[in-house]
Design an enzyme around this catalytic site. Structure first.
Site, PDB file in Angstrom:
ATOM      1  N   HIS A 129       0.817  -1.207   0.000  1.00 27.27           N
ATOM      2  CA  HIS A 129       0.000   0.000   0.000  1.00 27.27           C
ATOM      3  C   HIS A 129       0.856   1.264   0.000  1.00 27.27           C
ATOM      4  O   HIS A 129       0.991   1.945   1.006  1.00 27.27           O
ATOM      5  CB  HIS A 129      -0.957  -0.009   1.193  1.00 27.27           C
ATOM      6  CG  HIS A 129      -2.067  -0.985   1.017  1.00 27.27           C
ATOM      7  ND1 HIS A 129      -2.512  -1.812   2.010  1.00 27.27           N
ATOM      8  CD2 HIS A 129      -2.816  -1.284  -0.077  1.00 27.27           C
ATOM      9  CE1 HIS A 129      -3.488  -2.570   1.546  1.00 27.27           C
ATOM     10  NE2 HIS A 129      -3.687  -2.276   0.279  1.00 27.27           N
ATOM     11  N   HIS A 131     -10.498  -5.742   4.017  1.00 24.17           N
ATOM     12  CA  HIS A 131      -9.056  -5.744   3.733  1.00 24.17           C
ATOM     13  C   HIS A 131      -8.685  -7.084   3.077  1.00 24.17           C
ATOM     14  O   HIS A 131      -9.155  -8.139   3.529  1.00 24.17           O
ATOM     15  CB  HIS A 131      -8.266  -5.551   5.032  1.00 24.17           C
ATOM     16  CG  HIS A 131      -6.811  -5.280   4.785  1.00 24.17           C
ATOM     17  ND1 HIS A 131      -5.922  -6.287   4.473  1.00 24.17           N
ATOM     18  CD2 HIS A 131      -6.101  -4.127   4.787  1.00 24.17           C
ATOM     19  CE1 HIS A 131      -4.720  -5.756   4.306  1.00 24.17           C
ATOM     20  NE2 HIS A 131      -4.803  -4.445   4.495  1.00 24.17           N
ATOM     21  N   GLU A 175      -6.187  -8.974   3.282  1.00 22.90           N
ATOM     22  CA  GLU A 175      -5.650  -9.996   4.193  1.00 22.90           C
ATOM     23  C   GLU A 175      -6.785 -10.728   4.914  1.00 22.90           C
ATOM     24  O   GLU A 175      -6.808 -11.968   4.974  1.00 22.90           O
ATOM     25  CB  GLU A 175      -4.722  -9.356   5.239  1.00 22.90           C
ATOM     26  CG  GLU A 175      -4.198 -10.406   6.200  1.00 22.90           C
ATOM     27  CD  GLU A 175      -3.575  -9.838   7.460  1.00 22.90           C
ATOM     28  OE1 GLU A 175      -2.931  -8.784   7.397  1.00 22.90           O
ATOM     29  OE2 GLU A 175      -3.738 -10.476   8.519  1.00 22.90           O
ATOM     30  N   THR A 190      -3.019  -9.156  10.999  1.00 23.99           N
ATOM     31  CA  THR A 190      -1.637  -9.021  11.483  1.00 23.99           C
ATOM     32  C   THR A 190      -1.268  -7.606  11.933  1.00 23.99           C
ATOM     33  O   THR A 190      -0.353  -7.433  12.739  1.00 23.99           O
ATOM     34  CB  THR A 190      -0.637  -9.436  10.384  1.00 23.99           C
ATOM     35  OG1 THR A 190      -0.967  -8.716   9.196  1.00 23.99           O
ATOM     36  CG2 THR A 190      -0.677 -10.920  10.115  1.00 23.99           C
ATOM     37  N   ASN A 193      -1.594  -0.662   8.453  1.00 23.78           N
ATOM     38  CA  ASN A 193      -0.669  -0.540   9.579  1.00 23.78           C
ATOM     39  C   ASN A 193      -0.269   0.914   9.812  1.00 23.78           C
ATOM     40  O   ASN A 193      -0.070   1.332  10.943  1.00 23.78           O
ATOM     41  CB  ASN A 193       0.529  -1.481   9.408  1.00 23.78           C
ATOM     42  CG  ASN A 193       1.527  -0.985   8.393  1.00 23.78           C
ATOM     43  OD1 ASN A 193       2.380  -0.189   8.723  1.00 23.78           O
ATOM     44  ND2 ASN A 193       1.417  -1.424   7.144  1.00 23.78           N
TER      45      ASN A 193
HETATM   46  S1  SF4 Z   1       3.569  -5.743   8.597  1.00 24.38           S
HETATM   47 FE1  SF4 Z   1       4.028  -7.751   9.489  1.00 24.38          FE
HETATM   48  S2  SF4 Z   1       2.563  -9.108   8.474  1.00 24.38           S
HETATM   49 FE2  SF4 Z   1       2.621  -7.258   7.246  1.00 24.38          FE
HETATM   50  S3  SF4 Z   1       4.176  -7.678   5.677  1.00 24.38           S
HETATM   51 FE3  SF4 Z   1       5.217  -6.657   7.378  1.00 24.38          FE
HETATM   52  S4  SF4 Z   1       6.057  -8.321   8.645  1.00 24.38           S
HETATM   53 FE4  SF4 Z   1       4.472  -9.186   7.313  1.00 24.38          FE
END
Ligand code: SF4
Length: 285
Positions: A44, A127, A129, A166, A224
């Site tokens: 992203h 999402h 994931e 995650t 994230n």
């Molecule tokens: S944030 Fe964590 S789960 Fe996502 S790609 Fe990076 S290491 Fe992997």
């Protein structure tokens, strides 16, 4: 003003790995007249995707655009197994860059539903994931919720098994799990929040408390990065989520400010973070 960069800001190992694989694949098929596709963004971050497009990556939104005999890259946050099966039948070569942490969450989803638990996924149901985890579970006996306010969506069950997207915020997952105690007599919790995310959230929270202004750098569509911004706002009301230094607004700073914290999401290139640092340290009132 001094810019303090949060430890471990920028690409996580999962994103680095996905990008390295993608770059190698693009290089390999460069002059072979074979198309390399991805469905949506591999990571992203718009700037990175634009760069990959100039190297030959074709980003499509529709399965029908992926032609037989081409190469397809599975993004770091996983994809639907049913969708990949269809591509294989079409003769498409699949290159899987799914992060090992995402694969673990997918496997836990499958195991929990196989053991007869009602599966609760803490995350955003739209999402990619989470969609891939739902499909791996291969059951309709599941509920996806993102906040404690949505706990009413989970009915009472004998056994509930829980996994988390995650990139979830740990405190949010804890609040949801506390609420689930009223919903079942047996609860199996698999902590599938990735360690990198957890660590980054802790570091960003701590830094936010100790600076005048906090800047979170990264894609607005990156889960994230959005979570980092929300954590920063909990500790510092003068926290802002930007994609690049060009979005910094001069009115955010005052002459009394001496320190600006900077943290970047897992899909934020180091250069975007360095540009912000340069801007802050050369800022003139
Ligand atoms: S944030 Fe964590 S789960 Fe996502 S790609 Fe990076 S290491 Fe992997």
């Amino acid at each position: 003003m001094k810019a303090i960069i949060a430890k471990n800001s920028g690409y996580c190992f999962g994103v680095k790995r996905a990008l390295e694989i993608t770059e190698n694949v693009l290089e390999k098929y460069k002059n072979k007249n074979i198309s390399v596709f991805s469905m949506g963004q591999i990571i992203h971050n718009r700037g990175v995707i634009e760069d990959l497009k100039t190297r030959g990556l074709e980003v499509v939104e529709n399965e029908n655009d992926i032609i037989p005999g081409s190469v397809f890259i599975v993004r770091s946050h996983g994809m639907s197994p049913r969708f990949l099966k269809k591509l294989k039948l079409k003769g498409v070569i699949i290159i899987d860059t799914s992060c090992p942490f995402v694969k673990r969450a997918q496997a836990k989803a499958k195991l929990i539903s196989k053991k007869g638990y009602h599966l609760v996924i803490i995350g955003n149901k739209d999402h990619p994931e989470v969609m891939s985890e739902m499909e791996h579970a291969n059951t309709s006996d599941l509920t996806v919720i993102e906040t404690p306010e949505e706990l009413h969506k989970v009915k009472k069950h004998v056994k509930i098994g829980v996994i988390m997207q995650t990139t979830q915020i740990k405190s949010n997952s804890k609040a949801i799990i506390a609420g689930l105690l009223d919903k079942a007599s047996q609860i199996l919790i698999e902590n599938t929040i990735c360690r990198v995310t957890e660590n980054r959230q802790d570091v960003t929270g701590r830094l936010s408390k100790n600076v005048d202004v906090m800047l979170i750098v990264g894609g607005k569509n990156s889960a994230n990065t959005a979570h980092l911004a929300s954590i920063a706002r909990q500790y510092n009301s003068r926290s802002y989520h930007i994609e690049t230094y060009k979005e910094i607004n001069r009115s955010w700073f005052g002459p009394a400010d001496t320190t600006v914290g900077v943290s970047g999401g897992a899909s934020t290139p180091q250069k975007d973070i360095s540009d912000v640092k340069y801007y802050i340290e050369n800022f003139k009132f």
